[in-house]
Design a protein around this motif. Structure first.
Motif, PDB file in Angstrom:
ATOM      1  N   ASN A 268       7.797   8.656  12.501  1.00 46.57           N
ATOM      2  CA  ASN A 268       6.723   7.698  12.784  1.00 46.57           C
ATOM      3  C   ASN A 268       5.658   7.650  11.695  1.00 46.57           C
ATOM      4  N   ILE A 269       6.128   7.547  10.462  1.00 43.49           N
ATOM      5  CA  ILE A 269       5.202   7.501   9.330  1.00 43.49           C
ATOM      6  C   ILE A 269       4.524   6.126   9.240  1.00 43.49           C
ATOM      7  N   ARG A 270       3.209   6.166   9.105  1.00 45.55           N
ATOM      8  CA  ARG A 270       2.415   4.961   8.895  1.00 45.55           C
ATOM      9  C   ARG A 270       1.497   5.178   7.702  1.00 45.55           C
ATOM     10  N   LYS A 271       1.301   4.120   6.917  1.00 44.96           N
ATOM     11  CA  LYS A 271       0.283   4.206   5.874  1.00 44.96           C
ATOM     12  C   LYS A 271      -0.520   2.919   5.887  1.00 44.96           C
ATOM     13  N   THR A 272      -1.806   3.064   6.128  1.00 45.91           N
ATOM     14  CA  THR A 272      -2.699   1.911   6.160  1.00 45.91           C
ATOM     15  C   THR A 272      -3.690   2.045   5.014  1.00 45.91           C
ATOM     16  N   TYR A 273      -3.787   1.024   4.200  1.00 46.70           N
ATOM     17  CA  TYR A 273      -4.798   1.007   3.145  1.00 46.70           C
ATOM     18  C   TYR A 273      -5.979   0.173   3.629  1.00 46.70           C
ATOM     19  N   VAL A 274      -7.177   0.678   3.424  1.00 47.27           N
ATOM     20  CA  VAL A 274      -8.360  -0.094   3.795  1.00 47.27           C
ATOM     21  C   VAL A 274      -9.182  -0.361   2.544  1.00 47.27           C
ATOM     22  N   ASN A 275      -9.384  -1.639   2.246  1.00 50.10           N
ATOM     23  CA  ASN A 275     -10.244  -2.035   1.137  1.00 50.10           C
ATOM     24  C   ASN A 275     -11.304  -2.968   1.690  1.00 50.10           C
ATOM     25  N   GLY A 276     -12.523  -2.457   1.872  1.00 53.82           N
ATOM     26  CA  GLY A 276     -13.563  -3.282   2.490  1.00 53.82           C
ATOM     27  C   GLY A 276     -13.126  -3.698   3.880  1.00 53.82           C
ATOM     28  N   ASP A 277     -13.060  -5.011   4.111  1.00 53.33           N
ATOM     29  CA  ASP A 277     -12.673  -5.520   5.427  1.00 53.33           C
ATOM     30  C   ASP A 277     -11.162  -5.693   5.577  1.00 53.33           C
ATOM     31  N   VAL A 278     -10.475  -5.519   4.455  1.00 55.89           N
ATOM     32  CA  VAL A 278      -9.032  -5.805   4.480  1.00 55.89           C
ATOM     33  C   VAL A 278      -8.219  -4.552   4.760  1.00 55.89           C
TER      34      VAL A 278
ATOM     35  N   THR B 285      -4.379  -3.120   5.060  1.00 48.60           N
ATOM     36  CA  THR B 285      -2.966  -3.411   4.796  1.00 48.60           C
ATOM     37  C   THR B 285      -2.122  -2.311   5.401  1.00 48.60           C
ATOM     38  N   GLN B 286      -1.215  -2.726   6.278  1.00 46.64           N
ATOM     39  CA  GLN B 286      -0.271  -1.775   6.854  1.00 46.64           C
ATOM     40  C   GLN B 286       0.919  -1.729   5.896  1.00 46.64           C
ATOM     41  N   ALA B 287       0.902  -0.797   4.948  1.00 50.28           N
ATOM     42  CA  ALA B 287       1.954  -0.768   3.926  1.00 50.28           C
ATOM     43  C   ALA B 287       3.250  -0.211   4.496  1.00 50.28           C
ATOM     44  N   VAL B 288       3.143   0.816   5.342  1.00 48.61           N
ATOM     45  CA  VAL B 288       4.313   1.397   6.010  1.00 48.61           C
ATOM     46  C   VAL B 288       3.963   1.519   7.488  1.00 48.61           C
ATOM     47  N   SER B 289       4.801   0.971   8.368  1.00 46.42           N
ATOM     48  CA  SER B 289       4.513   1.056   9.799  1.00 46.42           C
ATOM     49  C   SER B 289       5.640   1.724  10.561  1.00 46.42           C
ATOM     50  N   ASP B 290       5.352   2.881  11.103  1.00 41.11           N
ATOM     51  CA  ASP B 290       6.259   3.526  12.046  1.00 41.11           C
ATOM     52  C   ASP B 290       7.684   3.697  11.510  1.00 41.11           C
TER      53      ASP B 290
ATOM     54  N   LEU C 103       6.064   4.536   0.344  1.00 39.46           N
ATOM     55  CA  LEU C 103       6.929   5.518   1.000  1.00 39.46           C
ATOM     56  C   LEU C 103       7.351   6.607   0.013  1.00 39.46           C
ATOM     57  N   MET C 104       7.700   6.182  -1.197  1.00 36.31           N
ATOM     58  CA  MET C 104       8.113   7.132  -2.230  1.00 36.31           C
ATOM     59  C   MET C 104       6.995   8.128  -2.555  1.00 36.31           C
TER      60      MET C 104
ATOM     61  N   PRO D  52       0.533  10.367   4.586  1.00 33.94           N
ATOM     62  CA  PRO D  52       0.575   9.246   5.524  1.00 33.94           C
ATOM     63  C   PRO D  52      -0.712   9.193   6.349  1.00 33.94           C
ATOM     64  N   THR D  53      -1.054   8.010   6.861  1.00 33.28           N
ATOM     65  CA  THR D  53      -2.214   7.857   7.743  1.00 33.28           C
ATOM     66  C   THR D  53      -1.912   8.530   9.081  1.00 33.28           C
ATOM     67  N   SER D  54      -0.660   8.384   9.548  1.00 34.53           N
ATOM     68  CA  SER D  54      -0.226   9.137  10.723  1.00 34.53           C
ATOM     69  C   SER D  54       1.277   9.357  10.642  1.00 34.53           C
ATOM     70  N   GLY D  55       1.763  10.235  11.506  1.00 34.02           N
ATOM     71  CA  GLY D  55       3.176  10.590  11.486  1.00 34.02           C
ATOM     72  C   GLY D  55       3.372  11.924  10.783  1.00 34.02           C
ATOM     73  N   THR D  56       4.597  12.433  10.844  1.00 28.52           N
ATOM     74  CA  THR D  56       4.849  13.732  10.218  1.00 28.52           C
ATOM     75  C   THR D  56       5.986  13.642   9.209  1.00 28.52           C
ATOM     76  N   TYR D  57       5.842  14.444   8.180  1.00 30.44           N
ATOM     77  CA  TYR D  57       6.854  14.499   7.129  1.00 30.44           C
ATOM     78  C   TYR D  57       7.217  15.951   6.887  1.00 30.44           C
ATOM     79  N   PHE D  58       8.467  16.292   7.138  1.00 31.07           N
ATOM     80  CA  PHE D  58       8.964  17.643   6.880  1.00 31.07           C
ATOM     81  C   PHE D  58       9.857  17.631   5.651  1.00 31.07           C
ATOM     82  N   LEU D  59       9.578  18.544   4.741  1.00 29.06           N
ATOM     83  CA  LEU D  59      10.436  18.724   3.578  1.00 29.06           C
ATOM     84  C   LEU D  59      10.937  20.161   3.623  1.00 29.06           C
ATOM     85  N   ASP D  60      12.243  20.341   3.701  1.00 25.74           N
ATOM     86  CA  ASP D  60      12.821  21.686   3.860  1.00 25.74           C
ATOM     87  C   ASP D  60      12.155  22.447   5.005  1.00 25.74           C
ATOM     88  N   GLY D  61      11.924  21.772   6.111  1.00 24.19           N
ATOM     89  CA  GLY D  61      11.364  22.434   7.281  1.00 24.19           C
ATOM     90  C   GLY D  61       9.868  22.681   7.225  1.00 24.19           C
ATOM     91  N   GLN D  62       9.226  22.298   6.107  1.00 23.41           N
ATOM     92  CA  GLN D  62       7.790  22.511   5.974  1.00 23.41           C
ATOM     93  C   GLN D  62       7.060  21.204   6.254  1.00 23.41           C
TER      94      GLN D  62
END
Ligand code: ATP
Ligand code: MG
Length: 227
Positions: free
Chosen positions: A6-16, A18-23, A47-48, A57-67
């Motif tokens: 459930n990785i999400r990345k939201t960029y906030v620039n002023g009032d704008v 951008t949901q770059a990656v959603s769930d 994502l890369m 990420p803004t929310s969600g979890t990322y495990f690399l080799d169990g970490q």
């Protein structure tokens, strides 16, 4: 090896906003060769950067080799990047007017190695990436695009990373040179490196064993390639 939940990345620039990656959720096993494909602005580089522990990420979890990567501090993150991940970029990011050999030695500059050890490792890495020895002392701006990309690949391999992340590595190359560079990635994959490669060209994605299609920040398709 890689587990995104459930990785999400939201960029906030002023009032704008951008949901770059959603769930986005997926996992990648050790030894896989995966292409991530999608149109411009679909969230591939975002994502890369998350996968490469260059961004969080803004929310969600990322495990690399169990970490769980979000629990690591800056020092632990840079250790992880140095020890496990090799990066290759579209624009090569080589130092011009600097020899091929020195470009590849660069990531080891601040490590606990002697000049001689660094040179030895760089030579091995260049051979491994399929670079001809006669070019090792050329300046990097005296090479063809395909050769530059092989130097960039050699540099990414200097610490023998388990994972190679490549963002549009063939973006600046003609079709024939692209195929040569993609064969280099296939060969590295055969030797056991996990490869995750971004592209917006289907012909390039065909070299991978699995293709994840991303559109507007969500996974649209995730299919195995038959060669
Ligand atoms: N630092 C940032 N601040 C605000 N918005 C950003 C930032 N970086 C990326 N974005 C936005 O997030 C979205 C995804 O961008 P991203 O760079 O991940 O796309 P991409 O799939 O790699 O595109 P391309 O194929 O053009 O490289 C785009 O709408 C982009 O404008
Ligand atoms: Mg991009």
């Amino acid at each position: 090896m890689i587990e995104c939940k459930n990785i999400r990345k939201t960029y906030v620039n002023g009032d704008v906003e951008t949901q770059a990656v959603s769930d986005v959720s997926f996992h990648i096993d050790k030894g896989e060769f995966v292409a991530i494909i999608g149109p411009s602005g679909s969230g591939k580089s975002t994502l890369m950067h998350i996968l490469g522990a260059l961004d969080t990420p803004t929310s969600g979890t990322y495990f690399l080799d169990g970490q769980e990567v979000s629990t690591l501090d800056d020092d632990e993150l840079s250790d992880l990047r140095r020890n496990k991940i090799g990066f290759v970029f579209q624009s090569f990011n080589l130092l011009p007017r600097t020899t091929v050999l020195r470009n590849v030695m660069l990531p080891l500059l601040y490590s606990d190695t002697t000049e001689k050890e660094r040179e030895e490792k760089a030579r091995k890495s260049l051979e491994y990436a399929g670079m001809e020895e006669g070019k090792f002392l050329n300046l990097s701006n005296q090479l063809s695009g395909g050769q530059m990309q092989r130097v960039a690949i050699a540099r990414s391999l200097i610490n023998d990373p388990a994972i190679i992340l490549a963002d549009e590595p063939t973006g600046n190359l003609d079709t024939k040179t692209s195929a040569v560079v993609m064969e280099t990635f296939r060969e590295l994959n055969r030797k056991g490196h996990t490869i995750i490669l971004i592209t917006h060209e289907m012909e390039v994605a065909q070299f991978a064993d699995r293709v994840i299609t991303i559109r507007d920040g969500v996974i649209e398709k995730d299919v195995k390639n038959t060669h």
